[in-house]
Design an enzyme around this catalytic site. Structure first.
Site, PDB file in Angstrom:
ATOM      1  N   VAL A  84       0.694  -1.290   0.112  1.00  0.00           N
ATOM      2  CA  VAL A  84      -0.199   0.148   0.083  1.00  0.00           C
ATOM      3  C   VAL A  84       0.793   1.147  -0.066  1.00  0.00           C
ATOM      4  O   VAL A  84       0.023   2.169  -0.265  1.00  0.00           O
ATOM      5  CB  VAL A  84      -0.851  -0.009   1.208  1.00  0.00           C
ATOM      6  CG1 VAL A  84      -1.870  -0.967   1.038  1.00  0.00           C
ATOM      7  CG2 VAL A  84      -0.382  -0.092   2.521  1.00  0.00           C
ATOM      8  N   ASP A  85       1.920   1.384   0.470  1.00  0.00           N
ATOM      9  CA  ASP A  85       2.902   2.253   0.668  1.00  0.00           C
ATOM     10  C   ASP A  85       2.447   3.544   1.800  1.00  0.00           C
ATOM     11  O   ASP A  85       2.578   4.636   1.308  1.00  0.00           O
ATOM     12  CB  ASP A  85       2.825   3.248  -0.995  1.00  0.00           C
ATOM     13  CG  ASP A  85       4.062   4.048  -0.928  1.00  0.00           C
ATOM     14  OD1 ASP A  85       5.247   4.139  -0.169  1.00  0.00           O
ATOM     15  OD2 ASP A  85       4.134   4.867  -1.930  1.00  0.00           O
TER      16      ASP A  85
END
Length: 125
Positions: A84-85
């Site tokens: 997801v970062d």
């Protein structure tokens, strides 16, 4: 790394590239053809085979169906991992997107966790 022969010298070396491959799936054919000319007769395998043998990509912050479709067509379902970062991108937005992606269950499970388990020799969870 490919043209220099790093992966021929270290065939088990694995590199993880974030952000849906940092554009590599988009450039897959062009890079493969250009590097093949540069590395003519110097590599043990075709350039694009190194993508499938030594590179992995993550979805991090690129929550778009069309980008995943492109990544699947170039890298294959065995080389993509969900991420997801966080905190740069919303974990909820990424999870919601991935839940809604229309893929066969087996492919989705690979991307969701099985590929990471295999690469990192962890799990199954």
């Amino acid at each position: 790394m490919i043209v220099s022969g790093v992966f021929d010298r270290f065939p088990k070396l694995q590199i993880v590239i974030g952000h849906m491959g940092e554009g590599l799936p988009f450039y897959y054919w062009r890079v493969g053809e250009d590097l093949a000319r540069i590395a003519k007769d110097r590599l043990h395998k075709p350039v694009q085979q190194y993508f499938r043998d030594n590179l992995w990509i993550t979805t991090s912050a690129f929550f778009r169906d069309e980008l995943l479709t492109l990544a699947l067509s170039t890298m294959g379902e065995d080389r993509i991992m969900f991420s997801v970062d966080y905190p740069m991108a919303s974990a909820k937005a990424g999870a919601d997107w991935f839940r809604a992606v229309d893929l066969p269950r087996a492919t989705k499970e690979k991307i969701a966790h099985k590929n990471a388990e295999r690469l990192l020799a962890i799990g199954p969870f």
